[in-house]
Design a protein around this motif. Sequence first.
Motif, short mmCIF file in Angstrom:
data_model
loop_
_atom_site.label_atom_id
_atom_site.label_comp_id
_atom_site.label_asym_id
_atom_site.label_seq_id
_atom_site.Cartn_x
_atom_site.Cartn_y
_atom_site.Cartn_z
N ILE A 66 92.10 31.40 28.12
CA ILE A 66 91.01 31.82 27.23
C ILE A 66 91.02 31.01 25.93
O ILE A 66 89.99 30.47 25.50
CB ILE A 66 91.11 33.32 26.92
CG1 ILE A 66 91.00 34.14 28.22
CG2 ILE A 66 90.02 33.73 25.94
CD1 ILE A 66 89.66 34.06 28.89
N ASN A 105 89.91 27.35 26.06
CA ASN A 105 88.49 27.15 26.38
C ASN A 105 87.58 28.05 25.54
O ASN A 105 86.45 28.32 25.93
CB ASN A 105 88.25 27.44 27.87
CG ASN A 105 89.07 26.53 28.76
OD1 ASN A 105 88.75 25.36 28.94
ND2 ASN A 105 90.14 27.06 29.33
N TYR A 106 88.10 28.47 24.39
CA TYR A 106 87.33 29.38 23.54
C TYR A 106 86.00 28.76 23.09
O TYR A 106 84.97 29.44 23.04
CB TYR A 106 88.17 29.76 22.33
CG TYR A 106 87.41 30.54 21.27
CD1 TYR A 106 87.24 31.92 21.40
CD2 TYR A 106 86.87 29.91 20.16
CE1 TYR A 106 86.54 32.64 20.45
CE2 TYR A 106 86.18 30.62 19.20
CZ TYR A 106 86.01 31.98 19.34
OH TYR A 106 85.32 32.68 18.40
N GLN A 161 84.05 26.78 24.59
CA GLN A 161 83.03 26.76 25.64
C GLN A 161 82.69 28.16 26.16
O GLN A 161 81.53 28.45 26.47
CB GLN A 161 83.52 25.92 26.83
CG GLN A 161 83.58 24.43 26.58
CD GLN A 161 84.77 24.02 25.74
OE1 GLN A 161 85.83 24.65 25.84
NE2 GLN A 161 84.63 23.00 24.92
N ASN A 162 83.71 29.04 26.25
CA ASN A 162 83.51 30.31 26.96
C ASN A 162 83.77 31.55 26.12
O ASN A 162 83.35 32.64 26.51
CB ASN A 162 84.42 30.35 28.19
CG ASN A 162 84.23 29.14 29.08
OD1 ASN A 162 83.14 28.87 29.55
ND2 ASN A 162 85.30 28.38 29.29
N SER A 185 84.19 36.54 26.29
CA SER A 185 83.38 37.42 27.15
C SER A 185 84.02 37.66 28.51
O SER A 185 83.64 38.60 29.21
CB SER A 185 81.98 36.82 27.34
OG SER A 185 82.07 35.48 27.82
N ALA A 186 84.99 36.82 28.89
CA ALA A 186 85.66 37.04 30.18
C ALA A 186 86.53 38.29 30.18
O ALA A 186 86.80 38.85 31.26
CB ALA A 186 86.52 35.82 30.53
N LYS A 229 80.30 34.12 24.55
CA LYS A 229 79.53 33.10 25.25
C LYS A 229 79.64 33.34 26.75
O LYS A 229 80.39 34.20 27.19
CB LYS A 229 80.05 31.70 24.89
CG LYS A 229 80.19 31.42 23.40
CD LYS A 229 80.77 30.04 23.18
CE LYS A 229 80.99 29.75 21.71
NZ LYS A 229 82.11 30.54 21.14
N MET A 230 78.93 32.55 27.54
CA MET A 230 79.00 32.69 28.99
C MET A 230 80.41 32.35 29.47
O MET A 230 80.92 31.27 29.19
CB MET A 230 77.99 31.75 29.65
CG MET A 230 77.90 31.91 31.16
SD MET A 230 77.30 33.55 31.67
CE MET A 230 75.59 33.45 31.09
N PRO A 231 81.07 33.26 30.19
CA PRO A 231 82.48 33.02 30.57
C PRO A 231 82.58 32.07 31.77
O PRO A 231 81.61 31.86 32.51
CB PRO A 231 82.97 34.41 30.94
CG PRO A 231 81.75 35.10 31.46
CD PRO A 231 80.60 34.58 30.63
N SER A 232 83.77 31.53 31.96
CA SER A 232 84.05 30.69 33.12
C SER A 232 84.75 31.52 34.18
O SER A 232 85.28 32.60 33.91
CB SER A 232 84.95 29.51 32.73
OG SER A 232 86.22 29.98 32.32
N GLY A 281 88.41 31.96 33.34
CA GLY A 281 88.63 32.96 32.30
C GLY A 281 88.56 34.37 32.85
O GLY A 281 89.38 35.24 32.50
#
Length: 359
Positions: free
Chosen positions: A26, A29-30, A32-33, A36-37, A175-178, A181
Amino acid sequence: MNVLFYVSLLIYYMINHSLLNLPNVIDRNYLQNGLSALPIGLLLAALNAWMLLSVYNRFPKFTMVEINRYLCGKYLGNFLSIMYVALTAFFGFFMFRGLMEVIIEFLMPHTPVWFLAILLISVPSLALLHSDNSVIYMTAFFTLIAAVLMILVFWLGFKEIDPVMLQGVVYHGWKMPSLKGIVASAFVYGGYTGLYVMNPYFARTSIKLTFLLFVTVGLFLSLCGTVIPLAVWGPWALRNLNLIWIMTAETFSLDLFVLERGLFLMIPLLLITGYIGVFLYTYKGYRLLSLLMPRKATAKVIICCVLVSYVILSLLVQEPAVNYRYRELYMVVWFFYQNITGVLLYVLAKRKGRTPSAA
């Protein structure tokens, strides 16, 4: 009393994975994502736990091997059990190599990797000598110690960080999660998989209690484990750190007798949770193999070969980034296996119902 041991098993996994695995995915990649995951992973983990616990509560005297054979037949059931043994062995190595990295970096920097690997392999080797009862008692004991250390570390973290930074991390993190994540977030709640081996010990398990622990303890640990390092370092700096929580604890000042830095609390916490984790994964693999194999001696030989491979792989995989990358891929495979088997077993259990011997 069984309820307390089940609670300790869940909490142990939450502490372990919220510190050792979740931040590496997490926090890196904060940008980008974001965060929210975390709630999505919680919901998916709760759904999977509901399906699997429903199955295990239908067969309170059965282990995973016996349930798989009854619901899926001998060959498919054994295949599903062997797959889980393989996944257990792989993740046991990732935890083993990750904790070796901590020891090499901060405690024994000049020790050869091969010598340290041989020395430390004795910890999971002891799993071959234990029973379900002793493993559960030991897990409960070390979970209590880990919980105390974790509370102290989190308290130091919140005391040190700027509230403005904390507010900014939470506010801008949606943001939109991966997929990675979400999977890492769901992985935090995997303590119920201990029922694969210990279901007969716990008999019927409370699904409501499990969900309550997920929402209170699990979500709290997940948020603290990811947000505190972000608030201390910022998202750009964390992309270049390997041992995120150790480096974060290094920034905490501590006035406790001769202890001056949070690092002196963090390293024991990681060593306790990490090597108890390796021990538990080894024990689960051994117990499942002993149920699958006609002779326990065969299971012991296979597990010993797995542990020897840990030493060999430790010499081949010496770059932390490689370990983290394969660990992330492993969690994705684990996630799909868990959910596919969860749906399959739940549907088959509804169709077949209970056997007289399992009721």
